[in-house]
Design an enzyme around this catalytic site. Sequence first.
Site, short mmCIF file in Angstrom:
data_model
loop_
_atom_site.label_atom_id
_atom_site.label_comp_id
_atom_site.label_asym_id
_atom_site.label_seq_id
_atom_site.Cartn_x
_atom_site.Cartn_y
_atom_site.Cartn_z
N ASN A 208 1.87 -4.53 -3.48
CA ASN A 208 0.46 -4.86 -3.25
C ASN A 208 -0.28 -3.59 -2.84
O ASN A 208 0.23 -2.81 -2.03
CB ASN A 208 0.41 -5.88 -2.10
CG ASN A 208 -0.96 -6.45 -1.84
OD1 ASN A 208 -1.59 -7.01 -2.74
ND2 ASN A 208 -1.42 -6.36 -0.58
N GLU B 76 0.80 -1.23 0.00
CA GLU B 76 0.00 0.00 0.00
C GLU B 76 0.84 1.28 0.00
O GLU B 76 0.68 2.16 0.86
CB GLU B 76 -0.98 -0.02 1.19
CG GLU B 76 -1.89 -1.24 1.13
CD GLU B 76 -2.87 -1.34 2.28
OE1 GLU B 76 -2.80 -0.55 3.23
OE2 GLU B 76 -3.71 -2.26 2.24
N HIS C 80 -10.72 -5.18 -2.44
CA HIS C 80 -11.74 -5.02 -1.39
C HIS C 80 -12.91 -4.27 -2.02
O HIS C 80 -12.93 -3.04 -2.04
CB HIS C 80 -11.17 -4.25 -0.20
CG HIS C 80 -10.08 -4.99 0.50
ND1 HIS C 80 -10.31 -6.18 1.17
CD2 HIS C 80 -8.76 -4.75 0.63
CE1 HIS C 80 -9.16 -6.61 1.70
NE2 HIS C 80 -8.21 -5.77 1.37
N ASP D 219 -12.65 -9.39 -1.16
CA ASP D 219 -13.93 -9.48 -0.45
C ASP D 219 -14.88 -8.50 -1.12
O ASP D 219 -14.46 -7.67 -1.93
CB ASP D 219 -13.80 -9.28 1.07
CG ASP D 219 -12.96 -8.11 1.51
OD1 ASP D 219 -12.94 -7.07 0.80
OD2 ASP D 219 -12.32 -8.21 2.58
N GLU E 9 -6.62 -10.00 -1.95
CA GLU E 9 -7.39 -9.85 -0.70
C GLU E 9 -8.88 -9.70 -1.00
O GLU E 9 -9.56 -8.83 -0.43
CB GLU E 9 -6.89 -8.62 0.09
CG GLU E 9 -5.40 -8.66 0.41
CD GLU E 9 -4.93 -7.49 1.26
OE1 GLU E 9 -5.76 -6.73 1.80
OE2 GLU E 9 -3.69 -7.32 1.37
O1 9MR Z 1 -7.21 -8.34 8.14
C1 9MR Z 1 -6.32 -7.45 8.80
C2 9MR Z 1 -6.94 -6.98 10.10
O2 9MR Z 1 -7.07 -8.06 10.99
C3 9MR Z 1 -6.12 -5.89 10.69
O3 9MR Z 1 -6.79 -5.36 11.79
C4 9MR Z 1 -5.88 -4.80 9.68
C5 9MR Z 1 -5.03 -3.70 10.21
O4 9MR Z 1 -4.65 -2.80 9.24
O5 9MR Z 1 -5.24 -5.35 8.54
C6 9MR Z 1 -6.06 -6.26 7.91
O6 9MR Z 1 -5.48 -6.66 6.71
C7 9MR Z 1 -5.21 -5.63 5.77
C8 9MR Z 1 -4.03 -6.09 4.95
O7 9MR Z 1 -2.96 -6.39 5.79
C9 9MR Z 1 -3.64 -5.04 3.95
N1 9MR Z 1 -4.76 -4.63 3.13
C10 9MR Z 1 -5.98 -4.28 3.84
C11 9MR Z 1 -6.37 -5.39 4.82
C12 9MR Z 1 -7.66 -5.03 5.52
O8 9MR Z 1 -7.51 -3.90 6.32
#
Ligand code: 9MR
Length: 481
Positions: free
Chosen positions: A209, A168, A245, A275, A273
């Site tokens: 990513n 990101e 997402h 959803d 990722e």
């Molecule tokens: O699924 C992850 C969640 O449990 C955490 O709280 C969160 C914190 O930023 O990160 C989530 O995963 C993220 C991923 O690492 C990067 N892209 C976005 C995802 C959803 O926030």
Amino acid sequence: MKPPNTGTERHRTRARGPATALAAIAAATAVALNLAIPAQAASTLKAAAEARGRYFGTALTRGDLGISAEVNLAAAQFDMVTPGNEMKWDATEPSKGSFNFGSGDQIVSFAQSHGMRVRGHNLVWHAQLPAWVGGVPLNQVQGVMENHITTEATHYRGKVYAWDVVNEPYNEDGTLRQDVFYKAMGSGYIAAALRAAHAADPNAKLYINDYNIEGINAKSNGLYSLAQSLLAQGVPLHGIGLESHFIVGQVPSSLQANMERFAALGLDVAITELDDRIQMPADSSELQQQGTDYGRVVNACLAVPRCVGVSQWGVDDGHTWIPGTFPGYGAPMMWDSSYQPKPAYQAALSALNSGTSSPSQSPSQSPSQSPLSSPSSSPSSPVPGACSATIKTINSWGGGFQSEVTVRAGSSAVNGWTVKWAWPGGQSISSLWNGVSSGSGSSVTVRNESYNGSVAAGASTTFGFTANGAAATPTATCTSP
Ligand code: 9MR
């Protein structure tokens, strides 16, 4: 008003399917004779994806590993795991120079013991970054970053298929985020990170990513220019991860074209990722639209030879980050919170099972192994010109189970089949795919769909279902008209 699909500001920090020998021979013969390979319906995402030269993955956290229904489903359906949080900087180097890989190792050993590969996630990210990194003098940040990458990627060398090396890095307008790494090194931090990761694990595929880069827009344009320039400099960048997402009904129309332009640079692309959130409560038309969305994403990946796989960010609606970050939204996964498959699952599976099988990528390196002891019924005896059927339990949970039924032709081809069985203890089918069911009470009758009725001599096809009640494997009969 639904919130836009933007912003890590919203991402708050909180804590080969087993192909039969006959199928393999048939496929090899077809390739040798340059014939189209008839698609054979598989009944799990991983088997169907592997038949198309792709993987189908999920994210799992250490907490998920303690939920047996969830992990059994994950092991049955997926062949790639991304640790949800366990390989991030705050988990692996919470204080300077003090590394802890215990949680990440647990995810890796779960994956290995179930024949699944691992996407490492992630090495450099502005979020879930421990506070101490922000206090490092800027002229020391590169050393700290490279030490972090080298130590972690060396620890996992040979155990991860790919790394999200930089996660990101972009603002929505296509400029790079002014995080601590950028402040210390400018845009050069990305090349430095990729080089350090490559030196530590030369066989891992190295990715950038990000989210909201799925369609062609200012953000993905920024990344595209960077990717061109990194490749021109010989920086070891191998892939682009499109997080995906999505909000239901809003899969960008340029998804495939965008993947194609990155692939044309010589890069792999992956949906990392996935959803697809819905404003709650979700109604049936939204769940159908979600199925359309999942099907579109899978089909876009299948249309791009360099798209290596799709990962969903979680397993079921009961364990997802969405409601915690987007209040009022939920139901983004292919299974509901009772582990029942939703239209999105059927759509993803059907997309993988349709079309011709001509992957230009080599298939996944790690053949899946059966994660569960899977009781099977005895097949009915094959008779020349007829068929046999075998029921196998794929997964079970409190009050329900999922089965796969293999329909095999005898010594001559069948054109249309009917499988029948009787439930021993009040079971009932809740959802069925790759077949049409009728029957009543304890008697079940399943006929072929229009696309899977023809089975060559000695070959097989499968259908699947979920059912309520205790898992059972009754003997099935198969007849052909
Ligand atoms: O699924 C992850 C969640 O449990 C955490 O709280 C969160 C914190 O930023 O990160 C989530 O995963 C993220 C991923 O690492 C990067 N892209 C976005 C995802 C959803 O926030």
